[in-house]
Design an enzyme around this catalytic site. Structure first.
Site, mmCIF file in Angstrom:
data_model
loop_
_atom_site.group_PDB
_atom_site.id
_atom_site.type_symbol
_atom_site.label_atom_id
_atom_site.label_comp_id
_atom_site.label_asym_id
_atom_site.label_seq_id
_atom_site.Cartn_x
_atom_site.Cartn_y
_atom_site.Cartn_z
ATOM 1 C CG ASP A 175 -2.060 -0.966 1.127
ATOM 2 O OD1 ASP A 175 -2.391 -1.363 -0.002
ATOM 3 O OD2 ASP A 175 -2.598 -1.356 2.181
ATOM 4 C CG HIS B 262 -2.648 3.536 9.246
ATOM 5 N ND1 HIS B 262 -3.499 3.003 10.203
ATOM 6 C CD2 HIS B 262 -3.447 4.088 8.291
ATOM 7 C CE1 HIS B 262 -4.753 3.223 9.824
ATOM 8 N NE2 HIS B 262 -4.746 3.881 8.681
ATOM 9 N N GLY C 219 -0.318 1.490 5.599
ATOM 10 C CA GLY C 219 -1.521 2.250 5.260
ATOM 11 C C GLY C 219 -1.270 3.631 4.714
ATOM 12 C CG ASP D 181 -8.445 8.187 9.438
ATOM 13 O OD1 ASP D 181 -8.811 7.116 8.917
ATOM 14 O OD2 ASP D 181 -7.766 9.037 8.825
ATOM 15 C CG HIS E 133 -8.822 3.480 7.556
ATOM 16 N ND1 HIS E 133 -9.296 4.533 6.804
ATOM 17 C CD2 HIS E 133 -8.927 2.370 6.775
ATOM 18 C CE1 HIS E 133 -9.675 4.087 5.612
ATOM 19 N NE2 HIS E 133 -9.469 2.779 5.572
ATOM 20 C CG ASP F 271 -10.691 8.024 6.372
ATOM 21 O OD1 ASP F 271 -11.028 8.571 7.430
ATOM 22 O OD2 ASP F 271 -9.719 7.242 6.290
ATOM 23 C CE1 TYR G 236 -6.748 7.831 1.402
ATOM 24 C CE2 TYR G 236 -8.541 7.214 2.879
ATOM 25 C CZ TYR G 236 -7.196 7.408 2.641
ATOM 26 O OH TYR G 236 -6.290 7.200 3.641
#
Length: 379
Positions: free
Chosen positions: A87, A129, A137, A166, A168, A255, A299
């Protein structure tokens, strides 16, 4: 609630570019700056734009391991290679680009700790991350984690709040300070059962002296404003008040917004406005206004600049109009090759009974844990 608020900005933020097909598009940071500017928020007398600097190698090593930093330097010179399972690709100059992101957050931190600013926002930051020994990430170096280590080493802070909203889970930060009682980490995110990185469950509450100081609130996919804010209101403000922080850090990933391309929450600008407003009030109530705001994920280009403009305007106690300036819409079309958003604010979203019940179950579980470790907050 007086004091200046800084926006950290540099065109070089665009250099953090993982490739033309990568979902993390650096143009989102420039579009955020330009929307804030075109809404005339930067013209307010208590708002300043602050230039960043690159973090030094020694500063990066406050959190990251020497061997990993050398690997980033090597692949940065080469201009190719992978920094994780796939990623996070290396690119030419990636060491310098991510060092600038970390340095921008450190500048924000030092400006606030010096008293020159009360609050500061680094939209390029929030790379939560990355772990001490590896990228993850889309994150090469973990700027919030470096800031926390910097606050501990340079300023000897003992009570730091890190709130992460976030979509995530902010695994790099949480695990990096999992046994550290000086960091209260609260993380609201889409459940790891459904989304990367697969962590951040209610039973992950820290260990050793930090037991109970890591609070995870995982959410079902398609959770909207109603359930999200119910969880936030029941857990976050009172917990922070008990902890009595010396500074508040907030990772403001966009996100979680409705229709993000990589996540599945249904949040609107209402959530970001309320969360930042509450953190702003708590900062003034508990720690002389000291508040750092980081960017993070996001995103869908029509969402990110709006979310972060609302967040920043809330931080400076401004309420811009709903209208999107025409000059910004033209720039958005040119840069994003997409239709621009029509309005700054969204209509709030509600939730079904299943989602509300799941949030209430999670909150109840966390409150039970908090009841067990109240002693930690009264040290």
């Amino acid at each position: 609630m007086t004091g200046k608020t800084g926006l950290i900005w540099d065109e070089r933020f665009l250099d953090y570019n993982l490739g033309p097909q990568h979902p993390l598009r650096p143009i989102r940071v420039k579009l955020t700056y330009e929307l804030i500017r075109s809404k005339r928020i930067l013209q307010q007398e208590h708002v300043v734009v602050v230039k960043p600097r690159p973090a030094s190698r020694e500063e990066i090593l406050l959190f990251h391991e020497e061997e990993y930093v050398r690997l980033v330097e090597q692949l940065s010179r080469r201009g190719s290679g992978l920094l994780d399972a796939g990623d996070t690709p290396a690119f030419k100059g990636c060491y310098e680009a991510t060092s600038l992101v970390v340095g921008a957050s450190l500048v924000a931190c030092d400006e606030v700790m010096s008293g020159r600013l009360s609050h500061a926002f680094n939209p390029s930051g929030g790379l939560h991350h990355a772990h001490p020994e590896r990228a993850s990430g889309f994150c090469i170096f973990n700027d919030p984690a470096v800031v926390i280590a910097h606050l501990k080493s340079k300023y000897d802070l003992k009570r730091i709040v890190y709130l992460d909203i976030d979509a995530h889970h902010g695994d790099g930060v949480m695990y990096g300070f999992y046994d550290d009682p000086s960091v209260l980490d609260i993380d609201l995110h889409e459940s790891g059962k459904f989304l990367f990185p697969g962590t951040g469950f209610p039973d992950e509450i820290g260990e050793g002296a930090a037991l109970g100081l890591k609070l995870n609130i995982p959410l079902l996919p398609y959770t909207g404003d109603e359930a999200y804010l119910e969880a936030f209101r029941k857990i976050v403000p009172d917990t922070i008040r008990q902890f009595r922080p010396e500074i508040i850090l907030t990772q403001c990933g966009a996100d979680g917004h409705l229709d993000d391309r990589l996540a599945h929450l249904r949040l609107t600008t209402k959530v970001y406005e309320e969360v930042v407003s509450q953190m702003h009030e708590l900062a003034h109530e508990l720690c002389n206004g000291k508040l750092l705001l980081f960017g993070g994920g996001g995103y869908t280009l029509a969402n990110v600049p709006r979310v972060w403009t609302v967040a920043f305007s809330t931080l400076v106690r401004s309420k811009p109009s709903d209208k999107i300036p025409q000059e910004w819409s033209r720039e958005f079309e040119k840069e994003a090759k997409e239709d621009p958003p029509e309005k700054l604010y969204d209509k709030p979203t509600s939730d079904d009974e299943k989602t509300l019940n799941e949030v209430r179950r999670t909150v109840s579980e966390l409150q039970t844990n908090l009841d067990r470790i109240t002693v930690e907050f009264s040290r």
